[in-house]
Write a protein that holds these residues in place. Structure first.
Motif, mmCIF file in Angstrom:
data_model
loop_
_atom_site.group_PDB
_atom_site.id
_atom_site.type_symbol
_atom_site.label_atom_id
_atom_site.label_comp_id
_atom_site.label_asym_id
_atom_site.label_seq_id
_atom_site.Cartn_x
_atom_site.Cartn_y
_atom_site.Cartn_z
ATOM 1 N N GLN A 1 0.851 -1.187 0.000
ATOM 2 C CA GLN A 1 0.000 0.000 0.000
ATOM 3 C C GLN A 1 0.885 1.235 0.000
ATOM 4 O O GLN A 1 2.053 1.176 0.383
ATOM 5 C CB GLN A 1 -0.872 0.053 1.263
ATOM 6 N N THR B 1 -5.478 5.850 0.927
ATOM 7 C CA THR B 1 -4.564 4.721 1.025
ATOM 8 C C THR B 1 -4.928 3.728 -0.064
ATOM 9 O O THR B 1 -6.111 3.493 -0.312
ATOM 10 C CB THR B 1 -4.680 4.047 2.410
ATOM 11 N N ARG C 1 -3.174 1.293 -3.709
ATOM 12 C CA ARG C 1 -2.101 1.031 -4.660
ATOM 13 C C ARG C 1 -1.730 2.330 -5.359
ATOM 14 O O ARG C 1 -2.515 3.280 -5.393
ATOM 15 C CB ARG C 1 -2.540 -0.009 -5.697
#
Length: 176
Positions: free
Chosen positions: A87, A129, A131
């Motif tokens: 992440q 938050t 990818r």
């Protein structure tokens, strides 16, 4: 060999100058560090560097070998994106009036699972938050409205497979 995304995990003592020497390893090979995060690890007195690069596996293997030659480095690993769970986080500062006047911003917040961190008279701050591509998409959606400030973290990652690093590091206690 083709270029791919690799996450390099480096477990080390927390010593001054190590980051400079590690970045020098990438500099000598003309490989850009795409993301960097340093934090404490699951073992007391041991730091974890999480470094993301876009290069070949051969270069990644050579870099990891060079990193492990640093005195303070206990162990270094590399993994592909498919082998990790990762992440990033980002903060967006935007004019407050837009929160109330632009339904597209409200929709973007809701649809992206973003969170309003704070609201002031002049601005509000969103936290996202996810990818890298999710944060990029949020940035692209908000950019036409004017982003006052934007900051993104480095990648944080754990491996899908069990790593025996904890067992290795349990025997390493620099303050013993």
């Amino acid at each position: 060999m083709e270029n791919k995304w690799y996450t390099i995990s480096v477990y080390s003592e927390n010593n001054v100058g190590l980051l400079n020497r590690i970045s020098g390893i990438f500099l000598k090979r003309h490989i850009n560090i795409e993301s960097l995060n340093v934090s404490k690890s699951e073992i007391e007195n041991v730091s974890k560097f999480t470094i993301v690069v876009f290069t070949t596996e051969d270069w990644t293997r050579k870099i990891v070998a060079q990193i492990e030659k640093q005195i303070e480095v206990i162990k270094a690993f590399y993994h592909t994106d498919e082998e990790t769970i990762f992440q990033e986080s980002a903060l967006f500062k935007i004019k407050s009036a837009l929160l109330f006047d632009e339904p597209q911003i409200q929709n973007a917040i809701k649809e992206s699972n973003s969170k309003i961190v704070t609201v002031h008279r002049e601005f509000f701050v969103l936290a996202k938050t996810g990818r890298r591509h999710e944060i990029d998409e949020m940035h692209d959606r908000l950019e036409p409205f004017g982003i006052m400030q934007f900051v993104r973290s480095g990648r944080i990652a754990v491996t899908k497979a069990e790593m025996r690093i904890t067992e290795l590091l349990e025997n390493f206690q620099p303050n013993n």
